[in-house]
Enzyme design. Structure first.
Site, mmCIF file in Angstrom:
data_model
loop_
_atom_site.group_PDB
_atom_site.id
_atom_site.type_symbol
_atom_site.label_atom_id
_atom_site.label_comp_id
_atom_site.label_asym_id
_atom_site.label_seq_id
_atom_site.Cartn_x
_atom_site.Cartn_y
_atom_site.Cartn_z
ATOM 1 C CE LYS A 305 71.319 38.524 48.629
ATOM 2 N NZ LYS A 305 71.378 37.223 47.973
ATOM 3 N NE ARG A 340 75.398 40.318 42.479
ATOM 4 C CZ ARG A 340 74.285 40.913 42.910
ATOM 5 N NH1 ARG A 340 73.920 40.778 44.180
ATOM 6 N NH2 ARG A 340 73.543 41.640 42.095
#
Length: 371
Positions: A305, A340
């Site tokens: 991210k 995840r």
């Protein structure tokens, strides 16, 4: 004034014997906490913060005002709650150690690997198979990018992308999660062999989703995102991001339960990167253990991210492995049950070494008192 209470684990130890038993096993996993902050908030602002050990908790709870004492006791019980394994078809997902969820994006525009597996079923199959072989407990399939600024996907396009991927993963015997906020996609994916619905809108995008998931009787991930409709990144203003997200997730959990979704089927995700600044994301990562007080298994999705790029000279998404592993390790140290990730082999290896260290700490002779 409206008072709210929170119990945040703030001190950790490698094993209970290192604190002579003054510790709890956090959420039934492999992390032990021995010091806790009891935080009181009034009208959105922190009014008091008291530090106690696990052995001093009963005394501290007994001293609380009646209007917040019951909630505090529920949170204290939730922090040491042992979560039962989740049955996903023929596979059993144990929640007593971190499990790895491998990402399979079948989209043209995801921030990390958009287009790589879209309209290329053989490539998608190979990727899913490689993740499972490397140790992924389940595959998370997504057919819509939810990065900031991404256009909404038409439901028909999402179905065309997701269902073939669910079918070929199901043919492998994989445990399957589907990342969607549309009830038609949820229902079709479950019919095609999926086991978990992972909704970034926490079942708010479509009013039909709550009833559908209650009827399907399967696990669902409820993720925090401050925005509504197509812009989940809006309304990104917080008094205290950790406590605000905690309250939001509690409301989402209770809303799901009231709609008929079994509590044991609810998994919570603090939504790293969704309507949050770098400072907000770092604060959430550092306070992850707090969210066990909600009494549900936790999912962390921080792989590749933007916060990693912001902390590493704007490294592009495909060059964020080191940061992704660092955040995964932070999740493991916080007792998070599901991670995840894009980089499954490397994260599984990190998890296995982490577990080896945890196992060794439990039997470390240096921490055992002499007879």
């Amino acid at each position: 004034m409206t008072a709210q209470i929170y119990i945040q684990p703030v001190g950790f130890t490698a094993s209970p014997q290192s604190e002579l038993g003054d510790a709890i096993r956090l959420a039934g996993g492999m992390v032990y906490a021995h010091r806790f902050a009891i935080i009181t908030r009034e009208d959105g602002r922190v009014a008091d913060r008291v530090l106690v050990s696990s052995q001093g908790m009963e005394r501290a709870l007994s001293a609380l005002p009646a209007d917040i004492a019951a909630d505090a006791r529920d949170q204290w019980a939730a922090l040491s709650k042992v979560h039962s394994p989740i049955q996903l078809g023929e596979r059993t997902l144990r929640l007593d150690q971190p499990q790895i969820m491998g990402i399979l994006n079948v989209t043209p525009d995801s921030f990390s690997d958009g287009g790589e597996f879209l309209d290329r079923p053989e490539a998608g199959k190979a990727h899913a198979s490689a993740m499972l072989e490397a140790g992924a407990a389940l595959v998370d399939i997504g057919g819509e990018s939810t990065r900031p600024g991404a256009a909404a996907t038409w439901e028909g396009d999402e179905l065309e992308r997701v269902i073939p991927a669910v079918e070929y993963c199901a043919a492998m015997g994989a445990a399957i999660s589907v990342d969607t906020r549309r009830p038609a996609v949820m229902e079709a994916a479950l019919d095609a062999g999926a086991h978990i619905i992972n909704d970034v809108s926490a079942l708010r995008h479509d009013p039909r989703s709550l009833a559908l998931m209650a009827a399907q009787d399967c696990p669902v991930v409820l993720m925090h995102a401050p925005g509504e409709g197509d812009n989940l990144h809006a309304n990104d203003s917080y008094d205290n991001v950790a406590l605000d997200v905690f309250d939001w997730l509690r409301t989402a959990r209770d809303r799901a339960i009231e709609a008929g979704i079994a509590r044991e089927h609810i998994i919570l995700d603090p939504g790293i990167g969704f309507g949050k600044s770098l400072a907000d994301n770092l604060a959430l990562i550092n306070t992850l253990p707090l969210f066990h007080a909600l009494g549900q298994p936790l999912l962390l999705g921080a792989s590749r991210k933007r916060m990693i790029g912001a902390l590493s000279n704007e490294a592009p998404a495909d060059q964020r492995l080191g940061g992704s592993i660092a955040l995964a390790m932070a999740g493991m140290n916080a007792g998070v049950q599901l991670l995840r990730v894009h980089d499954v082999p490397q994260t599984v290896q990190a998890r296995n070494v982490w577990r080896g260290l945890r196992d060794a700490a439990l039997t470390d002779f240096a921490m055992t008192a002499p007879d």
